[in-house]
Design a protein around this motif. Structure first.
Motif, PDB file in Angstrom:
ATOM      1  N   THR A 148       8.976  10.105  14.852  1.00 19.04           N
ATOM      2  CA  THR A 148       8.494  11.460  14.556  1.00 19.04           C
ATOM      3  C   THR A 148       7.178  11.403  13.796  1.00 19.04           C
ATOM      4  N   ILE A 149       7.079  10.497  12.832  1.00 23.32           N
ATOM      5  CA  ILE A 149       5.850  10.375  12.044  1.00 23.32           C
ATOM      6  C   ILE A 149       4.694   9.905  12.924  1.00 23.32           C
ATOM      7  N   LEU A 180       3.642  12.936  14.954  1.00 23.81           N
ATOM      8  CA  LEU A 180       2.946  13.906  14.111  1.00 23.81           C
ATOM      9  C   LEU A 180       1.510  13.484  13.854  1.00 23.81           C
ATOM     10  N   SER A 181       1.317  12.194  13.628  1.00 17.96           N
ATOM     11  CA  SER A 181      -0.029  11.688  13.377  1.00 17.96           C
ATOM     12  C   SER A 181      -0.925  11.911  14.595  1.00 17.96           C
ATOM     13  N   GLN A 198      -3.852   7.585   7.992  1.00 15.36           N
ATOM     14  CA  GLN A 198      -4.259   8.963   7.675  1.00 15.36           C
ATOM     15  C   GLN A 198      -4.919   9.029   6.297  1.00 15.36           C
ATOM     16  N   ALA A 255       5.832   3.495  10.317  1.00 14.59           N
ATOM     17  CA  ALA A 255       5.606   4.792   9.673  1.00 14.59           C
ATOM     18  C   ALA A 255       4.666   4.653   8.483  1.00 14.59           C
ATOM     19  N   THR A 314       1.132   4.110   9.588  1.00 12.14           N
ATOM     20  CA  THR A 314       0.598   5.361  10.133  1.00 12.14           C
ATOM     21  C   THR A 314       0.137   6.279   9.006  1.00 12.14           C
ATOM     22  N   ILE A 315       0.947   6.369   7.954  1.00 16.05           N
ATOM     23  CA  ILE A 315       0.566   7.142   6.770  1.00 16.05           C
ATOM     24  C   ILE A 315      -0.717   6.581   6.170  1.00 16.05           C
ATOM     25  N   TYR A 323       1.010  19.548  10.766  1.00 15.56           N
ATOM     26  CA  TYR A 323       1.454  18.220  11.186  1.00 15.56           C
ATOM     27  C   TYR A 323       1.355  17.219  10.030  1.00 15.56           C
ATOM     28  N   MET A 370       4.390  15.204   8.261  1.00 10.97           N
ATOM     29  CA  MET A 370       4.331  13.744   8.110  1.00 10.97           C
ATOM     30  C   MET A 370       4.783  13.331   6.712  1.00 10.97           C
ATOM     31  N   GLU A 371       4.241  14.022   5.708  1.00  8.69           N
ATOM     32  CA  GLU A 371       4.580  13.700   4.314  1.00  8.69           C
ATOM     33  C   GLU A 371       6.055  13.941   4.049  1.00  8.69           C
ATOM     34  N   TYR A 422      -1.765  15.585  14.875  1.00  9.22           N
ATOM     35  CA  TYR A 422      -2.756  15.996  13.881  1.00  9.22           C
ATOM     36  C   TYR A 422      -4.149  15.524  14.278  1.00  9.22           C
TER      37      TYR A 422
END
Length: 798
Positions: free
Chosen positions: A691-692, A695-696, A767, A760, A763-764, A707, A711-712, A699
């Motif tokens: 899902t993350i 979402l990335s 961003q 995940a 990916t964070i 989005y 993510m957060e 976005y």
């Protein structure tokens, strides 16, 4: 060609205005950091040597590590007038508990300080002995929410004690106790309302569970069977019971060594010196046990203490205090994997159930000796008790204690406290520990890789994606060793017929499990190959070319695949590959597969069910993400429309009340049923991670803040924002627990969960890096604008 203009000083007004806004925002952030609501901890604190001081230090560290921009913790240290401790932490104040005047002064300061939102008092009756009235008056003078954490709750109280606690009850807003039995005593013996009591167990440290043999060698204890106990020494520990038992034990187990770890309690030492320790040493001499007992007369650093506990074969807790509510030493030992034998204090009775330990009578050396000999002769039983204990106390990790405390702060903080989880550092330790020279292993027992579990293409494909993400972010050349390893495993699984096998045993042989449908595994392999190709020129040329060749071979037979998720993975693989290796043929294949998904969507979708199938199951997010990938590659709006509609539909089913709850493997959601919010358990890290990732991508494509926000929220699931309010990611090992069940967490840290978390997290990070880059770009524009008016810049960048 774009028009160019020359800037004079008048043209700087707009940029200066932008900068002022940026600086104002920065100042606001700084101001907000200063003006965060404050939680005032009133407690003993190191360097004072006592259990509550250590407890508070560990708790504050855990809370600060767990949350950011949520609140600020301030400390009031408790001490006596004749004590002059030198504190390494910056304190709000010191309260001398035997100085009545200081209670009054502190209460006034607290009331005048508008930043203080909550007062939390770590309470032990002995701390305020002879000044109970001053303490009660102090509480009455504070007009802020007050929480009292009772470290001792005595049953069957005297009238005086009962009256004292009941008076505290009329003043404070909430109580914290550490056991359910303490909560019941507060209710039944003191009349405290149930809703006013929160049970938060004594915190324990996460440990990596190092090899016992290696630790024994480190401390020169090889060939010895280690029994231990630790804590500040006093007669209440009843060490003499263990020494008397040891006389019986060594007759059968002469290699036993009993470690008594800890210096004498400062208060005891002040009043009687080493009288108690000397009496124990005399008893040891009388019994001829000099070679079987070792005193470690130190207040050990935490890491050293935890290592001693991990090398321990049996831990003894022999307190003779029938009313001791809780013991931190007891909890630490269990969390370190010690099989424990304990006297029946309330904490032990509550925890050591269902094979988590052994209870013996108070001051009964014969019974103690019998149980020690039994455990020493039965290694499987010791391992079983240790494992049960670790699982039993997993919810008590300091990280979970921090979450529970923060939740209570949020509850009684008059809506002034909003929790924001701190993102942990990237940690590859467990990821790499799970990797052998051949590839990534499938399973782990707790955090110990399980060689017997063998390997899967699934896990190694995901591992390749994660390591590609890491290499792209860091350009660490050491990553290439792992990238090559996972790539080679994928090539090993490729068959002459153009498909992949999935299951490989520890000997490197394919297993009978490969007879099942392997479409999804084939799809994941192609996804990972595409990710590898997308790194392009930062890869060694030979590796890039080999990846392109492997991708071409893998794509030859995929038109035969009909699995929905396999097709989605293949589309993602083609999308990534196309970023650096454009292929018209592959784009045609992508559209062929995407059109199949379009037809599935059109067949199933209706007003209240915008989906590709008549049910939501596992890995749902990859389907709308595949549609988005096709849109980004082809520009055809049908794919965008379905991507957005299906993803928004999915998000509406899994996001509720500022948290994510993915579709559970304990019950898929069909199009003819209502979403059951009460159904919990069976949530897998891989679904949150997918899902993350989706979402990335959404976005990045559409720049819609919703989005990023999701993510957060989604990532905070790993950190404790889930229905159990417990961590799923283990920051000590770098591993991720295998699943979130209805009332427990599966503590095994296998490949799927660990790699999913890492994907995940990376990916964070990407961003975050993009946000930082934008901030740098703004500042670069401003710095350029400060140059002479003859500087020329492009008009469309103003």
């Amino acid at each position: 060609m774009r028009n160019k203009i020359t800037i004079n000083t008048n043209n700087l007004v707009s940029i200066k205005s932008q900068l002022k806004n940026s600086l104002d925002n920065t100042l606001d952030l700084i101001h907000n950091e200063i003006e965060l609501p404050e939680i005032l901890f009133i407690t003993t604190f190191p360097p004072r040597e006592c259990g509550i001081a250590t407890y508070s230090q560990d708790l504050i560290l855990a809370v600060n590590n767990k949350f950011t921009k949520s609140f600020a913790i301030k400390i009031v240290a408790l001490e006596l007038e004749n004590e002059k401790n030198i504190y390494s932490e910056k304190l709000y104040a010191v309260l001398q508990t035997d100085n009545p005047k200081m209670y009054v002064e502190l209460a006034e300061h607290i009331d005048e300080n508008t930043a203080i939102e909550i007062v939390l008092i770590q309470h032990e009756f002995g701390l305020f002995r002879s000044n109970e009235a001053d303490f009660i008056s102090f509480l009455k003078s504070i007009h802020k929410p007050i929480i009292v954490a009772f470290h001792t709750v005595l049953p069957h109280p005297s009238e005086q004690l009962k009256k004292q606690v009941q008076e505290i009850n009329t003043i404070v807003d909430s109580f914290i106790v550490m056991t359910n039995s303490s909560a019941k005593i507060l209710e039944n013996d003191y009349g405290v309302l149930t809703e006013k009591i929160t049970v938060i167990p004594h915190g324990t440290h996460l440990v990596e569970h190092s090899n016992k043999k290696v630790l024994k060698e480190k401390y020169k204890l090889s060939e010895r069977k280690i029994i231990s106990t630790f804590g500040l020494l006093s007669s209440g520990k009843c060490i003499e019971t263990s020494i008397s038992a040891l006389k019986i034990i060594v007759k059968e187990q002469p290699e036993v060594l009993f470690l008594v770890i800890g210096k004498t309690h400062p208060t005891v030492f002040k009043n009687e010196g080493e009288k108690y320790r000397n009496s124990l040493e005399a008893k040891i001499m009388d019994l001829g046990l000099q070679n079987n007992v070792k005193f470690i007369n130190q207040y050990l650093p935490l890491n050293e203490l935890l290592e001693y506990l991990q090398l321990t074969d049996i831990y003894l807790f022999t307190s003779k205090d029938r009313n001791q509510a809780v013991s931190g030493t007891f909890a630490y030992a269990i969390s370190c994997g010690c099989p424990i034998i304990s006297t029946p204090i309330p904490h032990a009775i509550e925890v050591l159930q269902n094979g988590s330990g052994i209870i013996i009578d108070f001051e009964n050396p014969e019974q103690l000796a019998q149980q020690v000999i039994r455990l020493l002769n039965d290694e499987p039983l010791r391992k079983n008790i240790a494992a049960n204990g670790i699982h039993k106390l997993a919810p008590t990790a300091w990280e979970n204690s921090a979450i529970a405390h923060a939740g209570l702060f949020e509850k009684i903080g008059n809506k002034k406290i909003a929790l924001q989880y701190r993102i942990p550092d990237i940690n590859l330790n467990h990821f790499k520990n799970m990797t052998t020279s051949f590839g990534m292993l499938q399973f782990s027992k707790i955090n110990q890789p399980d060689l017997d579990s063998g390997y899967t293409l699934d896990d190694n494909a995901r591992a390749l994606v994660a390591m590609c993400q890491h290499f792209e972010l860091t350009n660490e050349q050491a990553d290439l060793e792992y990238i090559n390893k996972y790539f080679n495993f994928i090539k090993f699984c490729f068959q002459p017929d153009g498909t992949f096998l999935n299951y490989v045993d520890q000997e490197g042989k394919f297993t009978e499990q490969n007879s099942e449908n392997l479409d999804d595994a084939n799809g994941r392999a192609i996804w990972s190959l595409g990710h590898l190709i997308s790194l392009g020129t930062i890869l060694p040329t030979e590796l890039f070319e080999n990846a392109v060749s492997a991708m071409e071979l893998a794509l030859k037979n995929v038109r035969k695949i009909h699995s929905t998720r396999a097709m989605a993975f293949i589309i993602k693989g083609i999308y990534y590959s196309n970023l650096k290796h454009n292929s018209v043929q592959n784009i045609i294949l992508m559209q062929h597969l995407a059109n199949k998904l379009v037809q599935m969507y059109k067949h199933e979708a209706k007003d209240n069910w915008q989906w590709f199938e008549s049910y939501l199951t596992y890995g749902n997010s990859i389907l709308p993400e595949a549609m988005l990938c096709t849109y980004l590659t082809t520009g055809e709006n049908i794919y965008r429309e379905i991507a957005e509609k299906s993803f928004d539909f999915l998000l509406s089913k899994i996001y509720r009340n500022q948290s994510i709850k993915v579709i559970s493997n304990k019950g898929w959601l069909t199009n003819d049923e209502e979403l059951n919010l009460e159904k919990v358990g069976g949530e897998q890290p891989i679904d949150v991670a997918y899902t993350i990732l989706a979402l990335s991508k959404f976005y990045n494509a559409f720049k819609e803040e919703k989005y990023l926000e999701k993510m957060e929220i989604g990532f905070s699931w790993f950190l404790g924002n889930n229905h159990l309010r417990q961590i799923v990611y283990n920051p000590c090992t770098g591993g991720c627990y295998d699943g979130l069940e209805d009332n427990y967490i599966n503590l095994n840290q296998g490949a799927e969960s660990t790699v999913s978390y890492l994907m995940a997290r990376l990916t964070i990070q990407k961003q975050l890096n993009q946000k930082d880059s934008k901030s740098i770009d703004v500042m670069t524009v401003f710095r350029k604008s400060k140059l002479k008016s003859s500087v020329r810049i492009e008009s469309d960048k103003l």
